[in-house]
Design a protein around this motif. Structure first.
Motif, PDB file in Angstrom:
ATOM      1  N   LEU A  61       0.834  -1.206   0.000  1.00 34.20           N
ATOM      2  CA  LEU A  61       0.000   0.000   0.000  1.00 34.20           C
ATOM      3  C   LEU A  61       0.867   1.254   0.000  1.00 34.20           C
ATOM      4  CD1 LEU A  61      -2.833  -1.093   2.455  1.00 34.20           C
ATOM      5  CD2 LEU A  61      -2.998  -0.818  -0.025  1.00 34.20           C
ATOM      6  N   LYS A  62       1.979   1.203   0.724  1.00 34.82           N
ATOM      7  CA  LYS A  62       2.901   2.337   0.739  1.00 34.82           C
ATOM      8  C   LYS A  62       3.480   2.561  -0.656  1.00 34.82           C
ATOM      9  CE  LYS A  62       6.702   4.276   3.291  1.00 34.82           C
ATOM     10  NZ  LYS A  62       8.068   3.977   3.615  1.00 34.82           N
ATOM     11  N   GLU A  63       3.826   1.479  -1.328  1.00 33.56           N
ATOM     12  CA  GLU A  63       4.365   1.579  -2.678  1.00 33.56           C
ATOM     13  C   GLU A  63       3.328   2.133  -3.648  1.00 33.56           C
ATOM     14  OE1 GLU A  63       5.706  -1.574  -5.947  1.00 33.56           O
ATOM     15  OE2 GLU A  63       6.880  -1.691  -4.105  1.00 33.56           O
ATOM     16  N   LEU A  64       2.066   1.909  -3.351  1.00 32.96           N
ATOM     17  CA  LEU A  64       0.991   2.436  -4.191  1.00 32.96           C
ATOM     18  C   LEU A  64       0.773   3.923  -3.961  1.00 32.96           C
ATOM     19  CD1 LEU A  64      -1.531  -0.519  -3.918  1.00 32.96           C
ATOM     20  CD2 LEU A  64      -0.239   0.165  -5.944  1.00 32.96           C
ATOM     21  N   GLY A  65       1.509   4.497  -2.987  1.00 37.31           N
ATOM     22  CA  GLY A  65       1.440   5.935  -2.766  1.00 37.31           C
ATOM     23  C   GLY A  65       0.571   6.358  -1.605  1.00 37.31           C
ATOM     24  N   MET A  66       0.076   5.412  -0.826  1.00 34.61           N
ATOM     25  CA  MET A  66      -0.759   5.773   0.320  1.00 34.61           C
ATOM     26  C   MET A  66       0.121   6.255   1.471  1.00 34.61           C
ATOM     27  SD  MET A  66      -3.571   2.677   0.255  1.00 34.61           S
ATOM     28  CE  MET A  66      -4.623   3.373   1.531  1.00 34.61           C
ATOM     29  N   SER A  67      -0.398   7.202   2.246  1.00 39.91           N
ATOM     30  CA  SER A  67       0.320   7.678   3.430  1.00 39.91           C
ATOM     31  C   SER A  67       0.179   6.625   4.527  1.00 39.91           C
ATOM     32  CB  SER A  67      -0.268   9.001   3.908  1.00 39.91           C
ATOM     33  OG  SER A  67      -1.546   8.787   4.500  1.00 39.91           O
ATOM     34  N   LEU A  68       1.012   6.716   5.560  1.00 39.64           N
ATOM     35  CA  LEU A  68       0.931   5.761   6.656  1.00 39.64           C
ATOM     36  C   LEU A  68      -0.418   5.841   7.360  1.00 39.64           C
ATOM     37  CD1 LEU A  68       4.521   5.967   8.178  1.00 39.64           C
ATOM     38  CD2 LEU A  68       3.598   4.268   6.588  1.00 39.64           C
ATOM     39  N   GLU A  69      -0.964   7.043   7.490  1.00 37.67           N
ATOM     40  CA  GLU A  69      -2.294   7.198   8.101  1.00 37.67           C
ATOM     41  C   GLU A  69      -3.354   6.512   7.253  1.00 37.67           C
ATOM     42  OE1 GLU A  69      -3.912   8.080  11.014  1.00 37.67           O
ATOM     43  OE2 GLU A  69      -1.823   8.182  11.605  1.00 37.67           O
ATOM     44  N   GLU A  70      -3.279   6.677   5.951  1.00 38.20           N
ATOM     45  CA  GLU A  70      -4.240   6.023   5.055  1.00 38.20           C
ATOM     46  C   GLU A  70      -4.096   4.506   5.128  1.00 38.20           C
ATOM     47  OE1 GLU A  70      -4.673   9.343   1.488  1.00 38.20           O
ATOM     48  OE2 GLU A  70      -2.921   8.018   1.501  1.00 38.20           O
ATOM     49  N   ILE A  71      -2.870   4.034   5.204  1.00 36.10           N
ATOM     50  CA  ILE A  71      -2.619   2.597   5.306  1.00 36.10           C
ATOM     51  C   ILE A  71      -3.185   2.068   6.616  1.00 36.10           C
ATOM     52  CG2 ILE A  71      -0.835   0.820   5.526  1.00 36.10           C
ATOM     53  CD1 ILE A  71       0.904   2.605   3.661  1.00 36.10           C
ATOM     54  N   LYS A  72      -2.925   2.786   7.688  1.00 31.04           N
ATOM     55  CA  LYS A  72      -3.425   2.368   9.002  1.00 31.04           C
ATOM     56  C   LYS A  72      -4.942   2.263   8.978  1.00 31.04           C
ATOM     57  CE  LYS A  72      -3.080   3.676  13.864  1.00 31.04           C
ATOM     58  NZ  LYS A  72      -2.537   4.676  14.791  1.00 31.04           N
ATOM     59  N   SER A  73      -5.586   3.261   8.401  1.00 31.77           N
ATOM     60  CA  SER A  73      -7.042   3.272   8.302  1.00 31.77           C
ATOM     61  C   SER A  73      -7.534   2.119   7.426  1.00 31.77           C
ATOM     62  CB  SER A  73      -7.500   4.609   7.720  1.00 31.77           C
ATOM     63  OG  SER A  73      -8.883   4.612   7.512  1.00 31.77           O
ATOM     64  N   ALA A  74      -6.871   1.903   6.297  1.00 35.65           N
ATOM     65  CA  ALA A  74      -7.269   0.827   5.382  1.00 35.65           C
ATOM     66  C   ALA A  74      -7.104  -0.541   6.038  1.00 35.65           C
ATOM     67  CB  ALA A  74      -6.451   0.895   4.100  1.00 35.65           C
ATOM     68  N   MET A  75      -6.009  -0.711   6.772  1.00 37.36           N
ATOM     69  CA  MET A  75      -5.753  -1.998   7.415  1.00 37.36           C
ATOM     70  C   MET A  75      -6.718  -2.230   8.585  1.00 37.36           C
ATOM     71  SD  MET A  75      -3.236  -3.364   5.681  1.00 37.36           S
ATOM     72  CE  MET A  75      -2.529  -4.631   6.699  1.00 37.36           C
ATOM     73  N   ALA A  76      -7.025  -1.186   9.322  1.00 33.60           N
ATOM     74  CA  ALA A  76      -7.946  -1.312  10.459  1.00 33.60           C
ATOM     75  C   ALA A  76      -9.359  -1.598   9.983  1.00 33.60           C
ATOM     76  CB  ALA A  76      -7.923  -0.052  11.309  1.00 33.60           C
ATOM     77  N   GLY A  77      -9.747  -0.936   8.908  1.00 37.42           N
ATOM     78  CA  GLY A  77     -11.088  -1.121   8.372  1.00 37.42           C
ATOM     79  C   GLY A  77     -11.192  -2.297   7.430  1.00 37.42           C
ATOM     80  N   GLU A  78     -10.060  -2.972   7.208  1.00 32.40           N
ATOM     81  CA  GLU A  78     -10.003  -4.093   6.287  1.00 32.40           C
ATOM     82  C   GLU A  78     -10.646  -3.733   4.948  1.00 32.40           C
ATOM     83  OE1 GLU A  78     -11.228  -7.768   8.090  1.00 32.40           O
ATOM     84  OE2 GLU A  78     -10.108  -7.341   9.911  1.00 32.40           O
ATOM     85  N   GLN A  79     -10.294  -2.521   4.447  1.00 28.28           N
ATOM     86  CA  GLN A  79     -10.830  -2.055   3.174  1.00 28.28           C
ATOM     87  C   GLN A  79     -10.300  -2.882   2.007  1.00 28.28           C
ATOM     88  OE1 GLN A  79      -9.817   2.064   2.993  1.00 28.28           O
ATOM     89  NE2 GLN A  79     -11.199   2.651   4.624  1.00 28.28           N
TER      90      GLN A  79
END
Length: 168
Positions: A57-75
């Motif tokens: 996800l980081k390589e896709l350009g997401m910020s760490l906050e966005e990654i954290k949110s995506a991983m927590a929400g299992e998006q």
């Protein structure tokens, strides 16, 4: 039998620094599954899978906050993350292939001592620009995030110093 890795082992395997892994733990993005009796972090196979998802996800350009949110929400499921990474890789290959074709074309013209038209150089420069533009944007986004984190840290430190000064 389950395998466990210490933070140094994980650092060597992934190329991430120990400091980065500790930071990820500190912000709640990536924490170890266990600890040794002496308090050393221990990571298992499911932790490695999670780290792969985070790095993708980081390589896709997401910020760490966005990654954290995506991983927590299992998006995203692990399969979706791999598919996103494959799509991005295909896009990068396509851009690099276009650049290679332009370079080969100009090289053939130069080898044949032919005159190179302005349009040929324009297409080459455009291909070069497109391949580098994405990298620059990703790096800028990463630096902006790091500066925001540093600013928050310094603000917290500054506030903590004022609280100490106010006490008699």
């Amino acid at each position: 039998m389950k395998r466990y890795w210490k933070v140094g082992d994980l650092s060597r395997m992934t190329g991430l620094t120990v400091r980065t892994l500790r930071f990820y733990d500190q912000i709640g993005l990536f924490s170890p599954s266990g600890q040794t009796e002496s308090g050393h972090r221990l990571y298992n196979e499911s932790d490695l899978s999670r780290l792969q998802q985070i790095l993708s996800l980081k390589e896709l350009g997401m910020s760490l906050e966005e990654i954290k949110s995506a991983m927590a929400g299992e998006q995203f499921s692990p399969l979706e993350i791999v598919n996103l990474q494959m799509a991005r890789t295909r896009e990068q290959i396509k851009m690099q292939q276009q650049l290679l074709e332009q370079l080969q074309y100009v090289s053939k013209l130069m080898q044949g001592k032919a005159l190179i038209a302005v349009e040929d150089f324009t297409r080459l420069l455009q291909a070069m620009k497109e391949s580098h533009e994405k990298l620059v944007i990703e790096r800028r986004t990463s630096w902006e995030y790091r500066l925001d984190v540093l600013g928050d840290f310094l603000a917290d430190e500054h506030e903590g110093m004022h609280l100490k000064e106010d006490k008699p």
